[in-house]
Scaffold this motif. Structure first.
Motif, PDB file in Angstrom:
ATOM      1  N   SER A 213       0.831  -1.208   0.000  1.00  0.00           N
ATOM      2  CA  SER A 213       0.000   0.000   0.000  1.00  0.00           C
ATOM      3  C   SER A 213       0.865   1.257   0.000  1.00  0.00           C
ATOM      4  CB  SER A 213      -0.967  -0.004   1.181  1.00  0.00           C
ATOM      5  OG  SER A 213      -0.298   0.161   2.404  1.00  0.00           O
ATOM      6  N   ARG A 214       2.004   1.213   0.688  1.00  0.00           N
ATOM      7  CA  ARG A 214       2.917   2.366   0.711  1.00  0.00           C
ATOM      8  C   ARG A 214       3.563   2.587  -0.650  1.00  0.00           C
ATOM      9  NH1 ARG A 214       6.306   4.137   4.834  1.00  0.00           N
ATOM     10  NH2 ARG A 214       7.995   3.244   3.637  1.00  0.00           N
ATOM     11  N   ASN A 215       3.816   1.502  -1.377  1.00  0.00           N
ATOM     12  CA  ASN A 215       4.426   1.602  -2.698  1.00  0.00           C
ATOM     13  C   ASN A 215       3.414   1.975  -3.778  1.00  0.00           C
ATOM     14  OD1 ASN A 215       7.024   0.976  -1.928  1.00  0.00           O
ATOM     15  ND2 ASN A 215       6.812  -1.201  -2.331  1.00  0.00           N
ATOM     16  N   HIS A 216       2.169   2.114  -3.384  1.00  0.00           N
ATOM     17  CA  HIS A 216       1.096   2.401  -4.340  1.00  0.00           C
ATOM     18  C   HIS A 216       1.132   1.397  -5.487  1.00  0.00           C
ATOM     19  CE1 HIS A 216       0.124   5.990  -2.124  1.00  0.00           C
ATOM     20  NE2 HIS A 216       1.399   6.317  -2.144  1.00  0.00           N
ATOM     21  N   ALA A 217       1.127   0.125  -5.136  1.00  0.00           N
ATOM     22  CA  ALA A 217       1.259  -0.948  -6.112  1.00  0.00           C
ATOM     23  C   ALA A 217       0.001  -1.147  -6.961  1.00  0.00           C
ATOM     24  CB  ALA A 217       1.633  -2.251  -5.391  1.00  0.00           C
ATOM     25  N   TRP A 218      -0.894  -0.158  -6.966  1.00  0.00           N
ATOM     26  CA  TRP A 218      -2.028  -0.233  -7.887  1.00  0.00           C
ATOM     27  C   TRP A 218      -1.544   0.046  -9.302  1.00  0.00           C
ATOM     28  CZ3 TRP A 218      -3.079   2.040  -3.051  1.00  0.00           C
ATOM     29  CH2 TRP A 218      -4.074   1.407  -2.319  1.00  0.00           C
ATOM     30  N   ALA A 219      -0.566   0.893  -9.431  1.00  0.00           N
ATOM     31  CA  ALA A 219      -0.102   1.330 -10.740  1.00  0.00           C
ATOM     32  C   ALA A 219       0.772   0.283 -11.425  1.00  0.00           C
ATOM     33  CB  ALA A 219       0.676   2.639 -10.598  1.00  0.00           C
ATOM     34  N   GLN A 220       1.510  -0.498 -10.658  1.00  0.00           N
ATOM     35  CA  GLN A 220       2.396  -1.487 -11.262  1.00  0.00           C
ATOM     36  C   GLN A 220       2.668  -2.616 -10.280  1.00  0.00           C
ATOM     37  OE1 GLN A 220       5.853   0.832 -12.128  1.00  0.00           O
ATOM     38  NE2 GLN A 220       6.698   0.632 -10.088  1.00  0.00           N
ATOM     39  N   ALA A 221       3.063  -3.735 -10.825  1.00  0.00           N
ATOM     40  CA  ALA A 221       3.395  -4.891 -10.001  1.00  0.00           C
ATOM     41  C   ALA A 221       4.757  -4.684  -9.337  1.00  0.00           C
ATOM     42  CB  ALA A 221       3.418  -6.151 -10.863  1.00  0.00           C
ATOM     43  N   VAL A 222       4.938  -5.338  -8.208  1.00  0.00           N
ATOM     44  CA  VAL A 222       6.174  -5.237  -7.438  1.00  0.00           C
ATOM     45  C   VAL A 222       6.784  -6.635  -7.348  1.00  0.00           C
ATOM     46  CG1 VAL A 222       7.137  -4.683  -5.178  1.00  0.00           C
ATOM     47  CG2 VAL A 222       5.257  -3.312  -6.095  1.00  0.00           C
ATOM     48  N   ASP A 223       8.072  -6.743  -7.619  1.00  0.00           N
ATOM     49  CA  ASP A 223       8.761  -8.023  -7.486  1.00  0.00           C
ATOM     50  C   ASP A 223       8.729  -8.480  -6.030  1.00  0.00           C
ATOM     51  OD1 ASP A 223       9.481  -8.151 -10.180  1.00  0.00           O
ATOM     52  OD2 ASP A 223      11.344  -7.056  -9.831  1.00  0.00           O
ATOM     53  N   VAL A 224       8.509  -9.769  -5.828  1.00  0.00           N
ATOM     54  CA  VAL A 224       8.450 -10.323  -4.478  1.00  0.00           C
ATOM     55  C   VAL A 224       9.733 -10.022  -3.708  1.00  0.00           C
ATOM     56  CG1 VAL A 224       8.393 -12.486  -3.157  1.00  0.00           C
ATOM     57  CG2 VAL A 224       6.721 -12.085  -4.965  1.00  0.00           C
ATOM     58  N   ASP A 225      10.891 -10.213  -4.331  1.00  0.00           N
ATOM     59  CA  ASP A 225      12.163  -9.953  -3.643  1.00  0.00           C
ATOM     60  C   ASP A 225      12.266  -8.500  -3.197  1.00  0.00           C
ATOM     61  OD1 ASP A 225      13.089 -12.561  -3.812  1.00  0.00           O
ATOM     62  OD2 ASP A 225      14.168 -12.210  -5.686  1.00  0.00           O
ATOM     63  N   ASP A 226      11.859  -7.564  -4.055  1.00  0.00           N
ATOM     64  CA  ASP A 226      11.908  -6.143  -3.701  1.00  0.00           C
ATOM     65  C   ASP A 226      10.947  -5.833  -2.563  1.00  0.00           C
ATOM     66  OD1 ASP A 226      13.774  -5.749  -5.710  1.00  0.00           O
ATOM     67  OD2 ASP A 226      12.290  -5.001  -7.153  1.00  0.00           O
ATOM     68  N   LEU A 227       9.751  -6.407  -2.623  1.00  0.00           N
ATOM     69  CA  LEU A 227       8.758  -6.173  -1.582  1.00  0.00           C
ATOM     70  C   LEU A 227       9.264  -6.649  -0.229  1.00  0.00           C
ATOM     71  CD1 LEU A 227       5.884  -5.342  -0.712  1.00  0.00           C
ATOM     72  CD2 LEU A 227       5.194  -7.690  -1.251  1.00  0.00           C
ATOM     73  N   VAL A 228       9.813  -7.842  -0.195  1.00  0.00           N
ATOM     74  CA  VAL A 228      10.317  -8.397   1.069  1.00  0.00           C
ATOM     75  C   VAL A 228      11.457  -7.532   1.600  1.00  0.00           C
ATOM     76  CG1 VAL A 228      11.471 -10.379   2.126  1.00  0.00           C
ATOM     77  CG2 VAL A 228       9.545 -10.746   0.577  1.00  0.00           C
ATOM     78  N   GLY A 229      12.370  -7.128   0.742  1.00  0.00           N
ATOM     79  CA  GLY A 229      13.479  -6.288   1.171  1.00  0.00           C
ATOM     80  C   GLY A 229      13.024  -4.939   1.688  1.00  0.00           C
ATOM     81  N   ASP A 230      12.055  -4.336   1.011  1.00  0.00           N
ATOM     82  CA  ASP A 230      11.566  -3.014   1.406  1.00  0.00           C
ATOM     83  C   ASP A 230      10.742  -3.047   2.687  1.00  0.00           C
ATOM     84  OD1 ASP A 230      12.801  -1.983  -0.821  1.00  0.00           O
ATOM     85  OD2 ASP A 230      10.947  -1.788  -1.993  1.00  0.00           O
ATOM     86  N   SER A 231      10.160  -4.192   3.011  1.00  0.00           N
ATOM     87  CA  SER A 231       9.289  -4.273   4.190  1.00  0.00           C
ATOM     88  C   SER A 231      10.050  -4.638   5.459  1.00  0.00           C
ATOM     89  CB  SER A 231       8.160  -5.267   3.945  1.00  0.00           C
ATOM     90  OG  SER A 231       8.686  -6.557   3.761  1.00  0.00           O
ATOM     91  N   ASN A 232      11.352  -4.783   5.370  1.00  0.00           N
ATOM     92  CA  ASN A 232      12.200  -5.053   6.534  1.00  0.00           C
ATOM     93  C   ASN A 232      11.850  -6.358   7.246  1.00  0.00           C
ATOM     94  OD1 ASN A 232      13.752  -2.667   6.250  1.00  0.00           O
ATOM     95  ND2 ASN A 232      12.047  -1.524   7.138  1.00  0.00           N
ATOM     96  N   VAL A 233      11.443  -7.364   6.494  1.00  0.00           N
ATOM     97  CA  VAL A 233      11.208  -8.687   7.061  1.00  0.00           C
ATOM     98  C   VAL A 233      12.578  -9.316   7.286  1.00  0.00           C
ATOM     99  CG1 VAL A 233      10.257 -10.974   6.594  1.00  0.00           C
ATOM    100  CG2 VAL A 233       8.954  -8.939   5.962  1.00  0.00           C
ATOM    101  N   LEU A 234      12.869  -9.694   8.515  1.00  0.00           N
ATOM    102  CA  LEU A 234      14.193 -10.202   8.851  1.00  0.00           C
ATOM    103  C   LEU A 234      14.496 -11.553   8.213  1.00  0.00           C
ATOM    104  CD1 LEU A 234      14.456  -9.145  12.598  1.00  0.00           C
ATOM    105  CD2 LEU A 234      15.333  -7.969  10.567  1.00  0.00           C
ATOM    106  N   ASP A 235      13.530 -12.453   8.226  1.00  0.00           N
ATOM    107  CA  ASP A 235      13.714 -13.763   7.609  1.00  0.00           C
ATOM    108  C   ASP A 235      13.188 -13.659   6.175  1.00  0.00           C
ATOM    109  OD1 ASP A 235      13.607 -16.406   6.720  1.00  0.00           O
ATOM    110  OD2 ASP A 235      12.936 -17.187   8.658  1.00  0.00           O
ATOM    111  N   GLU A 236      14.088 -13.341   5.266  1.00  0.00           N
ATOM    112  CA  GLU A 236      13.668 -13.056   3.899  1.00  0.00           C
ATOM    113  C   GLU A 236      13.047 -14.255   3.201  1.00  0.00           C
ATOM    114  OE1 GLU A 236      16.630 -11.000   1.636  1.00  0.00           O
ATOM    115  OE2 GLU A 236      16.676  -9.328   3.051  1.00  0.00           O
ATOM    116  N   GLN A 237      13.537 -15.463   3.485  1.00  0.00           N
ATOM    117  CA  GLN A 237      12.951 -16.648   2.851  1.00  0.00           C
ATOM    118  C   GLN A 237      11.501 -16.840   3.314  1.00  0.00           C
ATOM    119  OE1 GLN A 237      14.077 -18.627   0.273  1.00  0.00           O
ATOM    120  NE2 GLN A 237      11.923 -19.230   0.376  1.00  0.00           N
ATOM    121  N   ARG A 238      11.250 -16.697   4.612  1.00  0.00           N
ATOM    122  CA  ARG A 238       9.858 -16.781   5.101  1.00  0.00           C
ATOM    123  C   ARG A 238       9.027 -15.671   4.499  1.00  0.00           C
ATOM    124  NH1 ARG A 238       9.111 -16.407  10.864  1.00  0.00           N
ATOM    125  NH2 ARG A 238       6.925 -16.681  10.412  1.00  0.00           N
TER     126      ARG A 238
END
Length: 102
Positions: A17-42
């Motif tokens: 929602s912060r990335n305003h992903a209505w306009a375009q798709a977001v790569d899963v890897d980028d989303l996980v990295g940007d959201s500060n999830v510590l366990d990236e594989q999970r």
């Protein structure tokens, strides 16, 4: 203590929602990295398995990308408030013109 899958799902949905992903798709890897999830594989597993189950999120497995469906911003707002504990003002400010408010 490690984050639960639900906490990871909330972090990922809010980041979409912060990335305003209505306009375009977001790569899963980028989303996980940007959201500060510590366990990236999970985080990637939750992004691929749990998020697409939500009515407001689309997923393209071949491209490994997620996006927010339009509508319903209402469902996303309610999920962030009711399941994730985000405040109504924070949600309204983040969803901006895609949401009319609570």
């Amino acid at each position: 203590m490690a984050a639960s899958d639900e906490e990871i799902e909330c972090a990922l949905a809010f980041e979409l929602s912060r990335n305003h992903a209505w306009a375009q798709a977001v790569d899963v890897d980028d989303l996980v990295g940007d959201s500060n999830v510590l366990d990236e594989q999970r985080g990637r597993d939750v992004a691929r398995d749990a998020l697409p189950e939500r009515e407001f999120i689309g997923y393209h497995p071949g491209k490994d990308q997620l996006w927010l469906k339009i509508p319903p911003a209402d469902a996303l707002a309610q999920f962030l408030r009711d399941n994730c504990g985000y405040g109504e003002l924070q949600i309204e400010a983040t969803l901006d013109s895609h949401f009319d408010g609570f």
